[in-house]
Enzyme design. Structure first.
Site, PDB file in Angstrom:
ATOM      1  N   THR A  13      79.168  59.082   5.811  1.00 23.46           N
ATOM      2  CA  THR A  13      78.491  60.358   6.030  1.00 23.46           C
ATOM      3  C   THR A  13      77.037  60.321   5.550  1.00 23.46           C
ATOM      4  O   THR A  13      76.640  59.467   4.764  1.00 23.46           O
ATOM      5  CB  THR A  13      79.235  61.501   5.321  1.00 23.46           C
ATOM      6  N   ASP A  14      76.282  61.306   6.017  1.00 19.26           N
ATOM      7  CA  ASP A  14      74.892  61.452   5.585  1.00 19.26           C
ATOM      8  C   ASP A  14      74.810  62.542   4.513  1.00 19.26           C
ATOM      9  O   ASP A  14      75.837  63.037   4.033  1.00 19.26           O
ATOM     10  CB  ASP A  14      73.973  61.740   6.776  1.00 19.26           C
ATOM     11  N   LEU A  15      73.610  62.931   4.139  1.00 17.88           N
ATOM     12  CA  LEU A  15      73.435  63.934   3.092  1.00 17.88           C
ATOM     13  C   LEU A  15      74.014  65.295   3.460  1.00 17.88           C
ATOM     14  O   LEU A  15      74.334  66.092   2.584  1.00 17.88           O
ATOM     15  CB  LEU A  15      71.950  64.076   2.742  1.00 17.88           C
TER      16      LEU A  15
END
Length: 134
Positions: A13-15
């Site tokens: 996942t990203d931020l």
């Protein structure tokens, strides 16, 4: 059609907590590799004979985000087969809902980097899987 499960981990996942877009390409690559393995196609053996499958083109549509801990399925289906090319339709779903779809064109290449014919035995396994719905 072949189905391959994928669990989303934090590293995917990203931020914002959603799957980073490039990871979908990794997911569909894993699914293709497993599909070929299950069909009995030995990609390592092909490589030792001087043949590889290389992605030539990807058309991708990102439709809805996946998130941490989701359980996804990558569905792979043969769309077309020519003497030196394989075209697959691949979809990533969650609980039957389409999140991502890609049309992937693979080229069979020789050590020289030039197109090569897909070995007859491999082409037959791909055709048989398509007819059987695998």
């Amino acid at each position: 059609m072949h189905k391959f499960p994928i669990r989303i981990y934090y590293e995917d996942t990203d931020l914002a907590g959603i799957v980073y877009y490039a990871n979908y390409l990794k997911f569909i690559e894993r699914a293709r590799s497993e599909w070929l393995r299950e069909l009995g196609v030995d990609q390592g053996g092909l490589q030792r004979r001087g043949l590889v499958f290389a992605v030539r083109r990807v058309e991708a549509d990102y439709l809805s985000p996946a998130r941490f801990e989701d359980l996804l399925a990558v569905e792979s289906r043969l769309e077309a087969l020519s003497p030196a090319r394989i075209v697959l339709d691949q979809a990533v779903t969650r609980d039957g809902r389409l999140l991502f779809r890609a049309r992937v064109t693979l080229a069979c290449l020789a050590d020289s980097g030039r197109p090569a014919r897909i070995p007859a035995a491999v082409a037959e396994r791909l055709r048989s899987a398509d007819l059987a719905g695998n």
